[in-house]
Motif scaffolding. Structure first.
Motif, PDB file in Angstrom:
ATOM      1  N   TYR A 117      90.040  87.721 -11.072  1.00 39.36           N
ATOM      2  CA  TYR A 117      89.152  87.832 -10.047  1.00 39.36           C
ATOM      3  C   TYR A 117      87.905  87.261 -10.996  1.00 39.36           C
ATOM      4  O   TYR A 117      87.454  87.584 -12.063  1.00 39.36           O
ATOM      5  CB  TYR A 117      88.724  89.303  -9.756  1.00 39.36           C
ATOM      6  CG  TYR A 117      87.850  89.452  -8.448  1.00 39.36           C
ATOM      7  CD1 TYR A 117      86.789  90.614  -8.603  1.00 39.36           C
ATOM      8  CD2 TYR A 117      87.688  88.490  -7.389  1.00 39.36           C
ATOM      9  CE1 TYR A 117      86.055  90.680  -7.913  1.00 39.36           C
ATOM     10  CE2 TYR A 117      86.897  88.706  -6.661  1.00 39.36           C
ATOM     11  CZ  TYR A 117      85.925  90.014  -6.641  1.00 39.36           C
ATOM     12  OH  TYR A 117      85.109  90.062  -5.636  1.00 39.36           O
TER      13      TYR A 117
ATOM     14  N   ILE B 266      83.781  85.753 -10.285  1.00 40.09           N
ATOM     15  CA  ILE B 266      82.474  85.707  -9.404  1.00 40.09           C
ATOM     16  C   ILE B 266      81.685  84.874  -9.847  1.00 40.09           C
ATOM     17  O   ILE B 266      81.094  84.879 -11.013  1.00 40.09           O
ATOM     18  CB  ILE B 266      81.993  87.217  -9.221  1.00 40.09           C
ATOM     19  CG1 ILE B 266      83.002  88.133  -8.565  1.00 40.09           C
ATOM     20  CG2 ILE B 266      80.584  87.138  -8.472  1.00 40.09           C
ATOM     21  CD1 ILE B 266      82.246  89.342  -8.455  1.00 40.09           C
TER      22      ILE B 266
ATOM     23  N   TYR C  48      77.251  84.278  -9.931  1.00 35.74           N
ATOM     24  CA  TYR C  48      76.127  84.996  -9.259  1.00 35.74           C
ATOM     25  C   TYR C  48      74.983  83.968  -9.481  1.00 35.74           C
ATOM     26  O   TYR C  48      75.094  83.218 -10.460  1.00 35.74           O
ATOM     27  CB  TYR C  48      75.756  86.163 -10.262  1.00 35.74           C
ATOM     28  CG  TYR C  48      76.692  87.479  -9.938  1.00 35.74           C
ATOM     29  CD1 TYR C  48      77.923  87.555 -10.576  1.00 35.74           C
ATOM     30  CD2 TYR C  48      76.192  88.449  -9.027  1.00 35.74           C
ATOM     31  CE1 TYR C  48      78.595  88.751 -10.456  1.00 35.74           C
ATOM     32  CE2 TYR C  48      76.948  89.465  -8.844  1.00 35.74           C
ATOM     33  CZ  TYR C  48      77.980  89.616  -9.316  1.00 35.74           C
ATOM     34  OH  TYR C  48      78.977  90.878  -9.140  1.00 35.74           O
TER      35      TYR C  48
ATOM     36  N   GLN D 125      70.923  84.010 -10.173  1.00 37.44           N
ATOM     37  CA  GLN D 125      69.659  84.906 -10.510  1.00 37.44           C
ATOM     38  C   GLN D 125      68.561  83.831 -10.624  1.00 37.44           C
ATOM     39  O   GLN D 125      68.327  83.021 -11.478  1.00 37.44           O
ATOM     40  CB  GLN D 125      69.770  85.369 -12.100  1.00 37.44           C
ATOM     41  CG  GLN D 125      68.853  86.265 -12.393  1.00 37.44           C
ATOM     42  CD  GLN D 125      69.071  87.100 -13.816  1.00 37.44           C
ATOM     43  OE1 GLN D 125      69.888  86.486 -14.575  1.00 37.44           O
ATOM     44  NE2 GLN D 125      68.463  88.205 -13.924  1.00 37.44           N
TER      45      GLN D 125
ATOM     46  N   PRO E 237      70.932  89.538 -10.448  1.00 38.03           N
ATOM     47  CA  PRO E 237      71.909  88.638 -10.187  1.00 38.03           C
ATOM     48  C   PRO E 237      72.382  88.767  -8.602  1.00 38.03           C
ATOM     49  O   PRO E 237      72.449  89.884  -8.271  1.00 38.03           O
ATOM     50  CB  PRO E 237      72.970  88.735 -11.060  1.00 38.03           C
ATOM     51  CG  PRO E 237      72.259  89.399 -12.325  1.00 38.03           C
ATOM     52  CD  PRO E 237      71.162  90.180 -11.705  1.00 38.03           C
TER      53      PRO E 237
ATOM     54  N   PHE F 267      75.523  82.486 -13.329  1.00 33.79           N
ATOM     55  CA  PHE F 267      76.554  83.047 -14.182  1.00 33.79           C
ATOM     56  C   PHE F 267      78.008  83.080 -13.493  1.00 33.79           C
ATOM     57  O   PHE F 267      78.196  83.215 -12.318  1.00 33.79           O
ATOM     58  CB  PHE F 267      76.083  84.476 -14.297  1.00 33.79           C
ATOM     59  CG  PHE F 267      74.928  84.796 -14.932  1.00 33.79           C
ATOM     60  CD1 PHE F 267      73.628  84.796 -14.347  1.00 33.79           C
ATOM     61  CD2 PHE F 267      74.781  84.582 -16.521  1.00 33.79           C
ATOM     62  CE1 PHE F 267      72.412  85.278 -15.108  1.00 33.79           C
ATOM     63  CE2 PHE F 267      73.491  84.709 -17.254  1.00 33.79           C
ATOM     64  CZ  PHE F 267      72.717  85.199 -16.478  1.00 33.79           C
TER      65      PHE F 267
ATOM     66  N   ASN G 198      87.005  89.317 -14.272  1.00 33.39           N
ATOM     67  CA  ASN G 198      87.609  90.698 -14.314  1.00 33.39           C
ATOM     68  C   ASN G 198      88.909  90.401 -14.891  1.00 33.39           C
ATOM     69  O   ASN G 198      89.865  89.773 -14.200  1.00 33.39           O
ATOM     70  CB  ASN G 198      87.454  91.193 -13.136  1.00 33.39           C
ATOM     71  CG  ASN G 198      87.930  92.816 -13.148  1.00 33.39           C
ATOM     72  OD1 ASN G 198      88.672  93.123 -13.922  1.00 33.39           O
ATOM     73  ND2 ASN G 198      87.317  93.419 -12.310  1.00 33.39           N
TER      74      ASN G 198
ATOM     75  N   GLN H 299      85.354  96.450 -15.378  1.00 29.03           N
ATOM     76  CA  GLN H 299      84.542  95.678 -16.378  1.00 29.03           C
ATOM     77  C   GLN H 299      84.466  94.287 -15.946  1.00 29.03           C
ATOM     78  O   GLN H 299      85.650  93.691 -15.829  1.00 29.03           O
ATOM     79  CB  GLN H 299      84.828  95.957 -17.827  1.00 29.03           C
ATOM     80  CG  GLN H 299      83.654  95.486 -18.892  1.00 29.03           C
ATOM     81  CD  GLN H 299      84.063  95.708 -20.278  1.00 29.03           C
ATOM     82  OE1 GLN H 299      84.881  96.584 -20.442  1.00 29.03           O
ATOM     83  NE2 GLN H 299      82.983  95.334 -20.925  1.00 29.03           N
ATOM     84  N   PHE H 300      83.499  93.633 -15.636  1.00 31.48           N
ATOM     85  CA  PHE H 300      83.317  92.096 -15.578  1.00 31.48           C
ATOM     86  C   PHE H 300      82.698  91.575 -16.836  1.00 31.48           C
ATOM     87  O   PHE H 300      81.845  92.201 -17.715  1.00 31.48           O
ATOM     88  CB  PHE H 300      82.293  91.876 -14.500  1.00 31.48           C
ATOM     89  CG  PHE H 300      83.073  91.829 -13.261  1.00 31.48           C
ATOM     90  CD1 PHE H 300      83.509  92.698 -12.546  1.00 31.48           C
ATOM     91  CD2 PHE H 300      83.836  90.620 -12.826  1.00 31.48           C
ATOM     92  CE1 PHE H 300      84.185  92.827 -11.240  1.00 31.48           C
ATOM     93  CE2 PHE H 300      84.462  90.589 -11.587  1.00 31.48           C
ATOM     94  CZ  PHE H 300      84.293  91.791 -10.764  1.00 31.48           C
TER      95      PHE H 300
ATOM     96  N   PHE I 281      80.434  88.430 -18.519  1.00 30.48           N
ATOM     97  CA  PHE I 281      79.644  87.249 -17.887  1.00 30.48           C
ATOM     98  C   PHE I 281      79.554  86.294 -18.709  1.00 30.48           C
ATOM     99  O   PHE I 281      79.497  86.393 -20.076  1.00 30.48           O
ATOM    100  CB  PHE I 281      78.200  87.938 -17.625  1.00 30.48           C
ATOM    101  CG  PHE I 281      78.041  88.686 -16.295  1.00 30.48           C
ATOM    102  CD1 PHE I 281      78.650  89.992 -16.087  1.00 30.48           C
ATOM    103  CD2 PHE I 281      77.316  88.143 -15.197  1.00 30.48           C
ATOM    104  CE1 PHE I 281      78.767  90.731 -14.966  1.00 30.48           C
ATOM    105  CE2 PHE I 281      77.374  88.774 -13.953  1.00 30.48           C
ATOM    106  CZ  PHE I 281      78.000  90.089 -14.055  1.00 30.48           C
TER     107      PHE I 281
ATOM    108  N   THR J 221      77.163  82.929 -20.369  1.00 32.34           N
ATOM    109  CA  THR J 221      76.045  82.740 -20.820  1.00 32.34           C
ATOM    110  C   THR J 221      74.823  82.416 -19.900  1.00 32.34           C
ATOM    111  O   THR J 221      73.518  82.341 -20.198  1.00 32.34           O
ATOM    112  CB  THR J 221      75.726  81.892 -22.115  1.00 32.34           C
ATOM    113  OG1 THR J 221      76.388  80.900 -22.016  1.00 32.34           O
ATOM    114  CG2 THR J 221      76.640  82.488 -23.264  1.00 32.34           C
TER     115      THR J 221
END
Lengths: 112, 111
Positions: free
Chosen positions: A32, A34, A36, A38, A44, A89, A93, A99-100, A102, A104
């Motif tokens: 999975y 994602i 984001y 920001q 985010p 970002f 998962n 916990q994801f 991320f 940099t």
């Protein structure tokens, strides 16, 4: 820990052009992902997600591509607008819990 | 209506002090998180709570102690603040392992 990296820390594009932001992930078990966005001074915000049983997903002006063979994720923004200027970002998962991890971040600047 | 809210937005304090950051979510989520974002924008998870129980505790000094009085709240208490604690702290929430929704952040500056 896991490693989620972005190829380019900064990206500048002309308004109206398409943007492509890349991300490499390290855990082949991740299922999975994602993207984001920001904006300055904000948290985010979810843009789009994709699960490992897909290789492409489209949203409004955004497309996420997933290449599981090379563990690569990209975010394409069509007709980039000044409001798209932000840090982007990717997060993965690895199915080991909530916990994801991320990346940099890539700073996108849209030039009017 | 704010989905995930944090207070305060800015926190400036002296080294050695103890401070708390509060987080509330009205999304009905069962899982809440604290992240630390450094000056290079790197986001690192610190804690995760599911139904008021700690499920993730990354390598974080024990000066940091999360407290979850109920599923809608996850507060972060920091003892004996150090210069290196200066960062932006984000709270987030999710329904199980689904998309995480972030708060606006708390910028902590330790002098």
């Amino acid at each position: 820990g896991e490693s989620v990296g972005l190829h380019l820390p900064t990206l500048s594009v002309q308004e109206g052009d398409n943007s492509i932001i890349n991300c490499a992930y390290s855990n082949s078990a991740s299922d999975y992902f994602i993207w984001y966005k920001q904006e300055s001074g904000k948290g985010p915000q979810f843009i789009i997600d994709i699960r490992s049983n897909m290789d492409k997903r489209q949203g409004q002006r955004v497309t996420v591509l997933l290449n599981k063979t090379v563990k690569h994720l990209s975010l394409q923004i069509a007709a980039t607008q000044p409001g798209d200027s932000a840090v982007y970002f990717c997060a993965e998962n690895p199915r080991t819990g909530n916990q994801f991890y991320f990346g940099t971040g890539t700073s996108l600047t849209v030039i009017p | 209506d704010t989905a995930v809210s944090q207070t305060p937005k800015y926190l400036v304090t002296q080294m050695g002090n103890d401070k708390s950051i509060k987080c509330e979510q009205n999304l009905g989520h069962d899982t809440m998180y604290w992240y630390k974002q450094d000056s290079k924008k790197f986001l690192k998870i610190m804690f995760s709570y599911n139904n008021k129980e700690l499920i993730i505790n990354e390598t974080v000094p024990n000066r940091f102690s999360p407290k979850s009085p109920d599923k809608a709240h996850l507060n972060l208490h920091i003892n004996s603040l150090e210069l290196g604690d200066s960062a932006v702290y984000f709270c987030a929430s999710s329904r199980r392992t689904d998309t995480q929704y972030f708060g606006p952040g708390t910028r902590l500056t330790v002098l």
